[in-house]
Write an enzyme that holds these catalytic residues in place. Structure first.
Site, mmCIF file in Angstrom:
data_model
loop_
_atom_site.group_PDB
_atom_site.id
_atom_site.type_symbol
_atom_site.label_atom_id
_atom_site.label_comp_id
_atom_site.label_asym_id
_atom_site.label_seq_id
_atom_site.Cartn_x
_atom_site.Cartn_y
_atom_site.Cartn_z
ATOM 1 N N HIS A 56 2.826 9.172 8.158
ATOM 2 C CA HIS A 56 1.668 8.389 7.723
ATOM 3 C C HIS A 56 1.487 7.148 8.576
ATOM 4 O O HIS A 56 2.452 6.540 9.027
ATOM 5 C CB HIS A 56 1.707 8.034 6.234
ATOM 6 C CG HIS A 56 2.817 7.157 5.721
ATOM 7 N ND1 HIS A 56 4.147 7.444 5.838
ATOM 8 C CD2 HIS A 56 2.763 5.990 5.029
ATOM 9 C CE1 HIS A 56 4.858 6.514 5.243
ATOM 10 N NE2 HIS A 56 4.053 5.600 4.740
ATOM 11 N N GLU A 107 9.747 5.266 8.017
ATOM 12 C CA GLU A 107 10.428 5.277 6.703
ATOM 13 C C GLU A 107 11.403 6.445 6.583
ATOM 14 O O GLU A 107 12.372 6.381 5.830
ATOM 15 C CB GLU A 107 9.400 5.349 5.562
ATOM 16 C CG GLU A 107 8.628 4.064 5.356
ATOM 17 C CD GLU A 107 7.721 4.091 4.133
ATOM 18 O OE1 GLU A 107 7.267 3.020 3.722
ATOM 19 O OE2 GLU A 107 7.444 5.185 3.579
ATOM 20 N N HIS A 167 8.243 -3.343 0.322
ATOM 21 C CA HIS A 167 7.015 -3.464 1.126
ATOM 22 C C HIS A 167 6.473 -4.887 1.021
ATOM 23 O O HIS A 167 5.387 -5.114 0.487
ATOM 24 C CB HIS A 167 5.975 -2.460 0.663
ATOM 25 C CG HIS A 167 6.415 -1.028 0.739
ATOM 26 N ND1 HIS A 167 7.307 -0.459 -0.148
ATOM 27 C CD2 HIS A 167 6.100 -0.028 1.607
ATOM 28 C CE1 HIS A 167 7.499 0.809 0.160
ATOM 29 N NE2 HIS A 167 6.780 1.097 1.224
ATOM 30 N N HIS A 188 7.212 8.090 -1.377
ATOM 31 C CA HIS A 188 7.066 7.120 -2.485
ATOM 32 C C HIS A 188 5.662 6.483 -2.499
ATOM 33 O O HIS A 188 5.504 5.310 -2.808
ATOM 34 C CB HIS A 188 8.181 6.069 -2.419
ATOM 35 C CG HIS A 188 8.200 5.241 -1.164
ATOM 36 N ND1 HIS A 188 9.371 4.787 -0.586
ATOM 37 C CD2 HIS A 188 7.204 4.774 -0.378
ATOM 38 C CE1 HIS A 188 9.070 4.081 0.497
ATOM 39 N NE2 HIS A 188 7.765 4.042 0.640
HETATM 40 C C1 DHB Z 1 1.197 4.079 1.202
HETATM 41 C C2 DHB Z 1 2.179 3.101 1.127
HETATM 42 C C3 DHB Z 1 3.506 3.430 1.321
HETATM 43 O O1 DHB Z 1 4.499 2.511 1.205
HETATM 44 C C4 DHB Z 1 3.877 4.710 1.640
HETATM 45 O O2 DHB Z 1 5.188 4.937 1.860
HETATM 46 C C5 DHB Z 1 2.914 5.690 1.732
HETATM 47 C C6 DHB Z 1 1.584 5.374 1.517
HETATM 48 C C7 DHB Z 1 -0.219 3.731 0.950
HETATM 49 O O3 DHB Z 1 -0.532 2.539 0.784
HETATM 50 O O4 DHB Z 1 -1.056 4.648 0.873
HETATM 51 FE FE FE Z 2 6.342 3.104 1.900
#
Ligand code: DHB
Ligand code: FE
Length: 281
Positions: free
Chosen positions: A193, A241, A59, A12
């Site tokens: 990530h 996540e 978030h 997402h």
């Molecule tokens: C980013 C933020 C998110 O919540 C995520 O799931 C993936 C990437 C971002 O800020 O790049």
């Molecule tokens: Fe996220």
């Protein structure tokens, strides 16, 4: 009776929403990200689900450090779009399904999952980006949505096994709702990530693809046994996540048929993963 007909998993990443809102999807950087959703958009246009139980994380948009619900269910008729710092995304408000949501809340709580109930909330990119990826840019979303928010932002998040069991309980709840509804469960977030610190930008494509394999396979317990520390070590601080995908996977039962799979790096600092799964009864 209501029935769960399919599960969808997708990242997402907020930059995906921005790329759509700013008309950049055909640019060379973004084209391969979106190409992986072409099949899914055609598929869902035929499937026409009535309701999506959309598992996502907020978030620090609707919640903050004052109150941190581990599992929360949206029981409202409507959800507005959060301002995450650049104004709300130009996407339609999200229509809920209060009757089914309250039924699920009751069923889960009597099933010993202590849900937080939400009657008023705006939703952020965790919920709107998956809708955009699956439905494009319609005037109104063609589906009702029950937001199911999971804390994966502040330690300790729920275990993967607990998420799986919550998915199983959601399936029992949906299947005991008397109205004839086509319901999908979506799990969002991930894949690997890390957005901050010395390991920012960490991507582990090998681990991600093993996770996609396990998500698509018959349950042998391996997926739900992955501990927090492995998500953290192998997939970065925000890789946790992915426990939300296990709620979707648990809701589909032991055996699934994978219909579609997509994996691409990069989108922003993130690996994008996407699956469409069907339960095998
Ligand atoms: C980013 C933020 C998110 O919540 C995520 O799931 C993936 C990437 C971002 O800020 O790049
Ligand atoms: Fe996220």
């Amino acid at each position: 009776m209501a029935r769960i007909t399919a599960g969808v998993a997708t990242s997402h990443v907020p930059a995906i929403g921005a790329a759509m809102d700013l008309g950049k999807t055909a640019e060379p950087y973004w084209q391969p990200v979106f190409a992986g959703y072409d099949w899914s958009r055609q598929w869902i246009a035929q499937e026409k689900p009535d309701v999506v139980v959309l598992v996502y994380n907020d978030h620090a948009s609707a919640f903050d450090m004052k109150i941190i619900p581990t599992f929360a269910i949206g029981c409202a008729d409507r959800y507005g779009i959060c301002d995450e710092g650049w104004g709300p995304r130009p996407v339609p408000d999200v229509e809920g399904h209060a009757d089914l949501a309250w039924h699920i809340a009751q069923s889960l709580i009597l099933d010993e999952f202590d849900m937080t109930m939400i009657n008023e909330m705006d939703v952020d990119h965790g919920l709107t980006v998956p809708l955009s990826l699956m439905f494009g840019q319609p005037e109104a979303w063609p589906v009702k949505v029950i937001p199911l928010a999971v804390n994966v932002v502040t330690y300790p998040p729920p275990s993967g096994n607990r998420c799986w069991m919550l998915g199983e309980a959601i399936a029992r709840a949906v299947e005991s709702f008397p109205e004839d509804l086509n319901v999908q469960v979506w799990g969002t977030g991930g894949m690997s990530h890390q957005l901050q610190g010395p390991r920012a930008g960490l991507i582990n494509a090998e681990w991600d693809n093993r996770f996609l394999d396990l998500m698509s396979a018959e349950d042998d317990g391996a997926l739900r046994a992955i501990p927090h520390i492995e998500y953290l070590r192998e997939t970065g601080s925000e890789g946790i996540e992915m426990v939300m995908w296990l709620i979707m996977r648990g809701a589909l039962g032991r055996k699934v048929r994978p219909l579609h799979r997509h994996y691409h790096v990069p989108a922003s600092n993130t690996a994008v993963g996407h699956l469409v799964l069907e339960p095998v009864i």
